[in-house]
Design an enzyme around this catalytic site. Structure first.
Site, PDB file in Angstrom:
ATOM      1  N   SER A  89       0.876  -1.180   0.000  1.00 41.85           N
ATOM      2  CA  SER A  89       0.000   0.000   0.000  1.00 41.85           C
ATOM      3  C   SER A  89       0.909   1.225   0.000  1.00 41.85           C
ATOM      4  CB  SER A  89      -0.836  -0.023   1.290  1.00 41.85           C
ATOM      5  OG  SER A  89      -1.442   1.219   1.532  1.00 41.85           O
ATOM      6  N   TYR A 138      -1.036  -1.267  10.616  1.00 38.69           N
ATOM      7  CA  TYR A 138      -1.190  -1.542   9.175  1.00 38.69           C
ATOM      8  C   TYR A 138       0.110  -1.197   8.443  1.00 38.69           C
ATOM      9  CZ  TYR A 138      -3.607  -1.447   4.581  1.00 38.69           C
ATOM     10  OH  TYR A 138      -4.011  -1.676   3.276  1.00 38.69           O
TER      11      TYR A 138
HETATM   12  N1  LIG Z   1      -8.838  -0.602  -0.294  1.00 39.40           N
HETATM   13  C1  LIG Z   1      -7.761   0.158  -0.167  1.00 39.40           C
HETATM   14  O1  LIG Z   1      -7.835   1.398  -0.037  1.00 39.40           O
HETATM   15  C2  LIG Z   1      -6.389  -0.469  -0.217  1.00 39.40           C
HETATM   16  C3  LIG Z   1      -5.290   0.350  -0.537  1.00 39.40           C
HETATM   17  C4  LIG Z   1      -4.027  -0.221  -0.608  1.00 39.40           C
HETATM   18  C5  LIG Z   1      -3.863  -1.573  -0.375  1.00 39.40           C
HETATM   19  N2  LIG Z   1      -4.941  -2.336  -0.052  1.00 39.40           N
HETATM   20  C6  LIG Z   1      -4.722  -3.771   0.154  1.00 39.40           C
HETATM   21  O2  LIG Z   1      -5.310  -4.466  -0.928  1.00 39.40           O
HETATM   22  C7  LIG Z   1      -5.702  -5.772  -0.508  1.00 39.40           C
HETATM   23  C8  LIG Z   1      -7.146  -6.039  -0.884  1.00 39.40           C
HETATM   24  O3  LIG Z   1      -7.958  -5.113  -0.182  1.00 39.40           O
HETATM   25  P1  LIG Z   1      -9.451  -4.732  -0.617  1.00 39.40           P
HETATM   26  O4  LIG Z   1      -9.506  -3.285  -0.666  1.00 39.40           O
HETATM   27  O5  LIG Z   1      -9.889  -5.526  -1.776  1.00 39.40           O
HETATM   28  O6  LIG Z   1     -10.198  -5.218   0.720  1.00 39.40           O
HETATM   29  P2  LIG Z   1     -11.609  -5.950   0.944  1.00 39.40           P
HETATM   30  O7  LIG Z   1     -11.873  -5.847   2.392  1.00 39.40           O
HETATM   31  O8  LIG Z   1     -12.585  -5.404  -0.008  1.00 39.40           O
HETATM   32  O9  LIG Z   1     -11.290  -7.469   0.548  1.00 39.40           O
HETATM   33  C9  LIG Z   1     -10.356  -8.207   1.285  1.00 39.40           C
HETATM   34  C10 LIG Z   1     -10.681  -9.685   1.192  1.00 39.40           C
HETATM   35  O10 LIG Z   1      -9.719 -10.388   2.008  1.00 39.40           O
HETATM   36  C11 LIG Z   1     -10.418 -11.360   2.767  1.00 39.40           C
HETATM   37  N3  LIG Z   1      -9.701 -11.702   3.995  1.00 39.40           N
HETATM   38  C12 LIG Z   1      -9.580 -10.978   5.141  1.00 39.40           C
HETATM   39  N4  LIG Z   1      -8.922 -11.673   6.083  1.00 39.40           N
HETATM   40  C13 LIG Z   1      -8.583 -12.854   5.515  1.00 39.40           C
HETATM   41  C14 LIG Z   1      -7.907 -14.009   5.992  1.00 39.40           C
HETATM   42  N5  LIG Z   1      -7.437 -14.088   7.238  1.00 39.40           N
HETATM   43  N6  LIG Z   1      -7.738 -15.058   5.139  1.00 39.40           N
HETATM   44  C15 LIG Z   1      -8.236 -14.999   3.870  1.00 39.40           C
HETATM   45  N7  LIG Z   1      -8.906 -13.944   3.373  1.00 39.40           N
HETATM   46  C16 LIG Z   1      -9.080 -12.883   4.188  1.00 39.40           C
HETATM   47  C17 LIG Z   1     -11.776 -10.734   3.051  1.00 39.40           C
HETATM   48  O11 LIG Z   1     -12.731 -11.717   3.398  1.00 39.40           O
HETATM   49  C18 LIG Z   1     -12.063 -10.036   1.744  1.00 39.40           C
HETATM   50  O12 LIG Z   1     -12.759 -10.864   0.850  1.00 39.40           O
HETATM   51  C19 LIG Z   1      -5.428  -5.829   0.999  1.00 39.40           C
HETATM   52  O13 LIG Z   1      -4.170  -6.450   1.223  1.00 39.40           O
HETATM   53  C20 LIG Z   1      -5.358  -4.359   1.382  1.00 39.40           C
HETATM   54  O14 LIG Z   1      -4.600  -4.153   2.551  1.00 39.40           O
HETATM   55  C21 LIG Z   1      -6.202  -1.823   0.031  1.00 39.40           C
END
Ligand SMILES: NC(=O)c1ccc[n+]([C@@H]2O[C@H](COP(=O)([O-])OP(=O)(O)OC[C@H]3O[C@@H](n4cnc5c(N)ncnc54)[C@H](O)[C@@H]3O)[C@@H](O)[C@H]2O)c1
Length: 263
Positions: free
Chosen positions: A140, A153
Site C-alpha cells: 500500500s 497496518y
Molecule cells: N482498499 C484500499 O484502499 C487499499 C489500498 C491499498 C492496499 N490495499 C490492500 O489491498 C488488498 C485487498 O484489499 P481490498 O480493498 O480488496 O479489501 P476488501 O476488504 O474489499 O477485501 C479483502 C478480502 O480479504 C479477505 N480476507 C480478510 N482476512 C482474511 C484471511 N485471514 N484469510 C483470507 N482472506 C481474508 C476478506 O474476506 C475479503 O474478501 C489488501 O491487502 C489491502 O490491505 C487496500
C-alpha cells in the site's frame, strides 16, 4: 492453460483481479475466509465462470499455514501448474499507536504480513519445481510513508516490501519474479464503510457522512483529481507484472499506483 491463485478473492480488489485473469483464459483459484457455499463465494465463482475462466473456490484463512498449504495443493491437483500467485488478503483497522491493543496489532500482522509470507512460501515451493512463476504481493502507499492511526497496518505493509525484495533475490536464478504493488486508497468494501469514513474525518478534520461524499470532496483536493482509484486500476498493473513479456526481467520492484498522492 495457466493458473492463478488469489487470496482474498471473494470481493474487492481480489475479485477484480480474478475476473481479469478469467478473461485471459486462466484457471482461477480463489481463497477466502468464506466457505464455497457462501453467497459472496458463489457470486464470485459465477462471475469468474461467465468471464471465461475455470474457477476453484476454497475456504482459506491466511493465518492458518495448513489452510494455505491446502489451497495450493488443491490448485496444483486440479490444474497442474501454478503460474501466478497474488497475496491479496488483508484487513485494515484503526487506532493511534499508543492506543492499539496488542491483540489488534498481532491480528493485522498475522493476516497482512505473515499471511503474505505463508502464501509466498507455498507459491515458491511449486514454482521452484516448475522453474517458472510470478508472485505478486500487495502492500500500500501506507507501506511507503507514515500514516497516522494506521501504525499496525503500516508495520505490516512495510514488512511486505522487505519480504518481496528478499524473496525476489532468493528466486532470481530460478525464473521466478516477485513484485509488490502499492496502491493508494481503492474503492472496495474495505474503504466504503462507516469506520473508514470516520477515519477520514479524523485525518482531515471533516464531517463526511457517507463514503460518496468523502470521495467527491477529497478528489477535488488531489493532484490528479482522484482520491480513490478503482480496483481495475490495480488489476491492470498486476496483469502486466504477472503476464506480460515486458515484465519478464522486473523483479523485487515496488510498483506504486498513487494518483499523485505521494508527490
Ligand atoms: N482498499 C484500499 O484502499 C487499499 C489500498 C491499498 C492496499 N490495499 C490492500 O489491498 C488488498 C485487498 O484489499 P481490498 O480493498 O480488496 O479489501 P476488501 O476488504 O474489499 O477485501 C479483502 C478480502 O480479504 C479477505 N480476507 C480478510 N482476512 C482474511 C484471511 N485471514 N484469510 C483470507 N482472506 C481474508 C476478506 O474476506 C475479503 O474478501 C489488501 O491487502 C489491502 O490491505 C487496500
Amino acid at each position: 492453460m495457466s493458473t492463478v491463485v488469489i487470496t482474498g478473492g471473494a470481493q474487492g480488489q481480489g475479485l477484480s483481479h480474478a475476473l481479469a485473469f478469467a478473461r485471459l483464459g486462466y484457471n482461477v483459484v480463489i481463497g477466502d475466509l468464506f466457505p464455497p457455499e457462501h453467497t459472496l463465494m458463489q457470486a464470485a465463482v459465477q462471475a469468474i465462470g461467465q468471464a471465461g475462466g475455470k474457477c476453484l473456490a476454497v475456504q482459506c484463512d491466511v493465518t492458518r499455514g495448513d489452510q494455505v498449504e491446502a489451497l495450493f495443493a488443491q490448485a496444483a491437483e486440479q490444474f497442474e501448474t501454478i503460474d501466478v500467485a497474488i497475496s491479496n488478503a488483508g484487513i485494515m483497522t484503526f487506532g493511534a499507536t499508543w492506543e492499539l491493543p496488542e491483540e489488534q496489532v498481532w491480528k493485522t500482522i498475522d493476516i497482512n504480513l505473515m499471511g503474505t509470507w505463508r502464501v509466498d512460501k507455498e507459491a515458491a515451493k511449486y514454482m521452484l519445481k516448475q522453474g517458472s512463476g510470478r508472485i505478486i504481493n500487495i502492500s500500500s502507499t501506507a507501506g511507503l510513508k507514515g500514516t497516522p492511526n494506521l501504525g499496525h497496518y503500516t508495520m505490516s505493509k512495510f514488512g511486505v516490501i522487505g519480504l518481496t525484495k528478499t524473496l525476489a533475490k532468493e528466486l532470481s536464478k530460478h525464473g521466478i519474479t516477485v513484485n509488490v504493488i502499492c496502491p493508494t486508497m481503492v474503492k472496495t468494501p474495505m474503504t466504503d464503510r462507516p469506520e473508514f469514513v470516520d477515519y477520514l474525518n479524523k485525518m482531515n478534520g471533516t464531517s463526511f457522512k457517507t463514503f460518496a461524499e468523502a470521495d467527491e470532496a477529497l478528489s477535488k483536493k488531489r493532484a490528479m483529481g482522484v482520491a480513490f482509484i478503482e480496483p481495475e486500476d490495480v488489476t491492470r498493473m498486476i496483469v502486466w507484472a504477472a503476464t506480460s513479456p515486458e515484465a519478464r526481467l522486473i523483479t523485487g520492484a515496488t510498483l506504486t499506483i498513487d494518483a499523485g498522492s505521494m508527490l
